[in-house]
Design a protein around this motif. Structure first.
Motif, PDB file in Angstrom:
ATOM      1  N   GLN A 171       0.798  -1.165  -0.277  1.00 46.29           N
ATOM      2  CA  GLN A 171       0.104  -0.067   0.025  1.00 46.29           C
ATOM      3  C   GLN A 171       0.740   1.217   0.040  1.00 46.29           C
ATOM      4  N   SER A 172       1.901   1.072   0.729  1.00 40.71           N
ATOM      5  CA  SER A 172       2.840   2.410   0.879  1.00 40.71           C
ATOM      6  C   SER A 172       3.465   2.949  -0.695  1.00 40.71           C
ATOM      7  N   LEU A 173       3.646   1.672  -1.489  1.00 38.90           N
ATOM      8  CA  LEU A 173       4.001   2.275  -2.775  1.00 38.90           C
ATOM      9  C   LEU A 173       2.892   2.420  -3.845  1.00 38.90           C
ATOM     10  N   SER A 174       1.912   1.649  -3.628  1.00 41.10           N
ATOM     11  CA  SER A 174       0.863   1.708  -4.628  1.00 41.10           C
ATOM     12  C   SER A 174       0.249   3.183  -4.561  1.00 41.10           C
ATOM     13  N   ASN A 175       0.155   3.604  -3.541  1.00 38.30           N
ATOM     14  CA  ASN A 175      -0.394   5.223  -3.236  1.00 38.30           C
ATOM     15  C   ASN A 175       0.545   6.154  -4.430  1.00 38.30           C
ATOM     16  N   LYS A 176       1.680   5.739  -4.568  1.00 42.07           N
ATOM     17  CA  LYS A 176       2.580   6.602  -5.520  1.00 42.07           C
ATOM     18  C   LYS A 176       2.692   6.451  -6.775  1.00 42.07           C
ATOM     19  N   LYS A 235      25.137  -8.455 -15.186  1.00 46.61           N
ATOM     20  CA  LYS A 235      25.190  -8.378 -16.552  1.00 46.61           C
ATOM     21  C   LYS A 235      24.765  -7.222 -17.212  1.00 46.61           C
ATOM     22  N   TYR A 236      23.836  -6.303 -16.766  1.00 51.71           N
ATOM     23  CA  TYR A 236      23.103  -5.012 -17.093  1.00 51.71           C
ATOM     24  C   TYR A 236      23.428  -4.040 -16.268  1.00 51.71           C
ATOM     25  N   SER A 237      23.987  -4.213 -15.010  1.00 55.78           N
ATOM     26  CA  SER A 237      24.196  -3.169 -14.017  1.00 55.78           C
ATOM     27  C   SER A 237      23.277  -2.354 -13.773  1.00 55.78           C
ATOM     28  N   ILE A 238      22.105  -3.007 -13.567  1.00 50.94           N
ATOM     29  CA  ILE A 238      20.580  -2.188 -13.305  1.00 50.94           C
ATOM     30  C   ILE A 238      20.664  -2.109 -11.737  1.00 50.94           C
ATOM     31  N   ARG A 239      20.433  -1.202 -11.039  1.00 49.09           N
ATOM     32  CA  ARG A 239      19.890  -1.146  -9.730  1.00 49.09           C
ATOM     33  C   ARG A 239      18.436  -1.295  -9.641  1.00 49.09           C
ATOM     34  N   TYR A 240      18.059  -2.234  -8.494  1.00 48.93           N
ATOM     35  CA  TYR A 240      16.663  -2.380  -8.498  1.00 48.93           C
ATOM     36  C   TYR A 240      16.549  -2.552  -6.824  1.00 48.93           C
ATOM     37  N   LYS A 241      15.188  -2.371  -6.557  1.00 49.74           N
ATOM     38  CA  LYS A 241      14.544  -2.898  -5.279  1.00 49.74           C
ATOM     39  C   LYS A 241      13.667  -4.079  -5.370  1.00 49.74           C
ATOM     40  N   LEU A 242      13.850  -5.092  -4.687  1.00 51.08           N
ATOM     41  CA  LEU A 242      12.950  -6.241  -4.601  1.00 51.08           C
ATOM     42  C   LEU A 242      12.143  -6.019  -3.868  1.00 51.08           C
ATOM     43  N   ILE A 243      10.443  -5.808  -4.377  1.00 49.40           N
ATOM     44  CA  ILE A 243       9.348  -5.614  -3.508  1.00 49.40           C
ATOM     45  C   ILE A 243       8.664  -6.455  -2.918  1.00 49.40           C
ATOM     46  N   VAL A 244       8.480  -7.681  -3.930  1.00 47.26           N
ATOM     47  CA  VAL A 244       7.937  -8.963  -3.344  1.00 47.26           C
ATOM     48  C   VAL A 244       8.256 -10.092  -4.293  1.00 47.26           C
ATOM     49  N   PHE A 256      14.641 -10.143 -21.597  1.00 49.77           N
ATOM     50  CA  PHE A 256      13.536 -10.950 -20.971  1.00 49.77           C
ATOM     51  C   PHE A 256      12.693 -11.470 -22.091  1.00 49.77           C
ATOM     52  N   ASN A 257      12.434 -10.545 -23.130  1.00 45.11           N
ATOM     53  CA  ASN A 257      11.528 -11.068 -24.248  1.00 45.11           C
ATOM     54  C   ASN A 257      12.176 -11.962 -25.340  1.00 45.11           C
ATOM     55  N   ASN A 258      13.568 -11.936 -25.371  1.00 47.54           N
ATOM     56  CA  ASN A 258      14.453 -12.685 -25.979  1.00 47.54           C
ATOM     57  C   ASN A 258      14.429 -14.033 -25.376  1.00 47.54           C
ATOM     58  N   ASN A 259      14.461 -14.085 -24.077  1.00 46.50           N
ATOM     59  CA  ASN A 259      14.348 -15.453 -23.285  1.00 46.50           C
ATOM     60  C   ASN A 259      12.953 -15.583 -22.991  1.00 46.50           C
ATOM     61  N   ASN A 260      12.088 -15.500 -23.568  1.00 44.03           N
ATOM     62  CA  ASN A 260      10.607 -15.691 -23.159  1.00 44.03           C
ATOM     63  C   ASN A 260      10.088 -15.730 -21.614  1.00 44.03           C
ATOM     64  N   ILE A 261      10.728 -14.786 -21.112  1.00 42.19           N
ATOM     65  CA  ILE A 261      10.578 -14.480 -19.664  1.00 42.19           C
ATOM     66  C   ILE A 261       9.524 -13.474 -19.482  1.00 42.19           C
ATOM     67  N   ILE A 262       8.099 -13.747 -19.221  1.00 43.72           N
ATOM     68  CA  ILE A 262       7.058 -13.090 -19.179  1.00 43.72           C
ATOM     69  C   ILE A 262       7.391 -11.903 -18.120  1.00 43.72           C
ATOM     70  N   ASN A 263       7.166 -10.602 -18.647  1.00 44.39           N
ATOM     71  CA  ASN A 263       7.411  -9.441 -17.734  1.00 44.39           C
ATOM     72  C   ASN A 263       6.256  -8.290 -18.053  1.00 44.39           C
ATOM     73  N   THR A 264       5.799  -7.804 -17.036  1.00 42.93           N
ATOM     74  CA  THR A 264       4.630  -6.721 -17.048  1.00 42.93           C
ATOM     75  C   THR A 264       5.046  -5.581 -16.284  1.00 42.93           C
ATOM     76  N   ILE A 265       5.157  -4.340 -17.070  1.00 44.19           N
ATOM     77  CA  ILE A 265       5.301  -2.991 -16.033  1.00 44.19           C
ATOM     78  C   ILE A 265       3.632  -2.667 -15.558  1.00 44.19           C
ATOM     79  N   LYS A 266       3.839  -2.806 -14.161  1.00 48.18           N
ATOM     80  CA  LYS A 266       2.741  -2.466 -13.435  1.00 48.18           C
ATOM     81  C   LYS A 266       2.354  -0.971 -13.331  1.00 48.18           C
ATOM     82  N   GLY A 267       3.572  -0.057 -13.659  1.00 46.70           N
ATOM     83  CA  GLY A 267       3.326   1.304 -13.166  1.00 46.70           C
ATOM     84  C   GLY A 267       4.641   1.743 -12.932  1.00 46.70           C
ATOM     85  N   TYR A 268       4.535   3.244 -12.573  1.00 43.95           N
ATOM     86  CA  TYR A 268       5.707   3.872 -12.297  1.00 43.95           C
ATOM     87  C   TYR A 268       5.874   4.579 -11.009  1.00 43.95           C
ATOM     88  N   ALA A 269       6.886   4.659 -10.311  1.00 45.35           N
ATOM     89  CA  ALA A 269       7.332   5.318  -9.117  1.00 45.35           C
ATOM     90  C   ALA A 269       8.376   5.959  -8.554  1.00 45.35           C
TER      91      ALA A 269
END
Length: 341
Positions: free
Chosen positions: A249-254, A287-296, A328-341
């Motif tokens: 909830q704390s994230l979905s509000n944003k 491999k891609y040097s992307i920073r991320y936060k693991l939410i769930v 992801f797409n090249n390796n058939n890994i299903i991914n969906t953008i749920k929004g932006y924050a």
């Protein structure tokens, strides 16, 4: 307990529904077999065919060495006494106490009162309800009611228990307690259990075999490792992959639905046995040097295969993130953008 080529049709006016289509299933003594499938697949019909509450149009149901389809009504009634049934909504008699509900099958079997008292007290101990013997169902919790139903199903010392969604009306904590009770009964009393479920937790907790049914046909049967090999089948896929995971909830509000300066994508990644959870994180970071936060992360582990969903909040620029989406797409890994924050 072999079930051999059973077929069952239901007729309504001018239409015919084939509920079971030449289903064969071998259940070994002491097994706990979970039956899964979509609504209307034939699960309940199969379960009820075991004790001939639904009589197959053809095929054989051999239980305890006897072909039930060939028994006369008297012999079938005697054999059914050794098959207990547990239902989703307990089916207790509100006018009878816990003791009296458990005693009912024994009374119908003309057991004398002394032996009834002895057996019911024994069963109350097995299901840990000794202090509830004189209570009525209205004064019991859902879990306690199901314990009474289990005790009643055990009254005639059955060799087989049939469970029709026995835990689906219970909360998760109570479900775990009931599953542990069923597991203990299976191990201590050697009773074979055949159950219908739509819950992954039930299968993982107590079942050593799984049968998958679709449109009246048996798709596969075996241990979880066998079921995983059929992962592309819609039933197995739905079973293995968790439902949509919730954004805190704390994230979905944003969350914004459209990208904007200073906002980063929240992406849901589906793991379907084709890549390990840890490998996904390694690829993203190293491999891609992307920073991320693991939410769930809601992941199931079957041997070397991972199934489930992961929610990540990527922290890099759109151009850098795009390279990851391409991977992801090249390796058939299903991914969906749920929004932006």
């Amino acid at each position: 307990m072999p079930i051999i080529n059973i077929t069952k049709n239901f007729h309504h006016k001018k239409s015919t529904l084939k509920a079971l289509d030449k289903v064969s299933l071998e259940v070994e003594k002491g097994d706990i077999v979970g039956i899964i499938g979509f609504s209307g697949a034939g699960k309940s019909t199969l379960l009820r065919s075991v004790n001939l509450l639904e009589k197959p149009d053809s095929g054989q149901v051999i239980v305890n060495g006897k072909d039930f389809t060939k028994l006369n009504s008297k012999d079938l009634a005697n054999e059914r006494k050794k098959i207990g049934m547990i239902f989703q909504h307990f089916n207790l008699l509100s006018s009878r106490t816990v003791f009296e509900n458990i005693a009912l099958p024994l009374e119908l079997n003309n057991v004398n009162k002394f032996k009834i008292t002895e057996r019911v007290n024994e069963l109350l101990k097995i299901v840990a309800l000794e202090d509830k013997a004189n209570h009525y169902p209205k004064n019991l919790s859902g879990g306690q009611k199901q314990r009474v139903a289990i005790a009643r199903a055990l009254a005639n010392n059955p060799y087989l228990l049939l469970c029709d969604e026995a835990t689906s009306a219970l909360d998760p904590t109570t479900t775990q307690a009931i599953l542990q009770l069923l597991k203990n009964i299976n191990q201590q009393l050697g009773i074979t259990i055949l159950l219908i479920t739509h819950e992954m937790n039930v299968i993982k907790t107590i079942c050593n075999q799984v049968a998958v049914i679709d449109q009246g046909k048996l798709i596969t049967k075996g241990g979880l490792d066998t079921i995983v090999t059929h992962k592309k089948h819609p039933i197995v896929k739905q079973f293995l992959i968790s439902k949509s995971i919730n954004i805190p909830q704390s994230l979905s509000n944003k969350i914004q639905l459209q990208p904007s300066v200073g906002l980063f994508p929240i992406v849901e990644i589906e793991l379907f046995g084709n890549i390990l959870f840890q490998e996904i994180l390694t690829v993203i970071h190293h491999k891609y040097s992307i920073r991320y936060k693991l939410i769930v992360a809601d992941i199931e582990y079957f041997g070397d295969a991972n199934f489930g969903k992961v929610l990540l909040h990527l922290q890099n620029s759109p151009k850098e993130n795009e390279s990851l989406f391409q991977y992801f797409n090249n390796n058939n890994i299903i991914n969906t953008i749920k929004g932006y924050a």
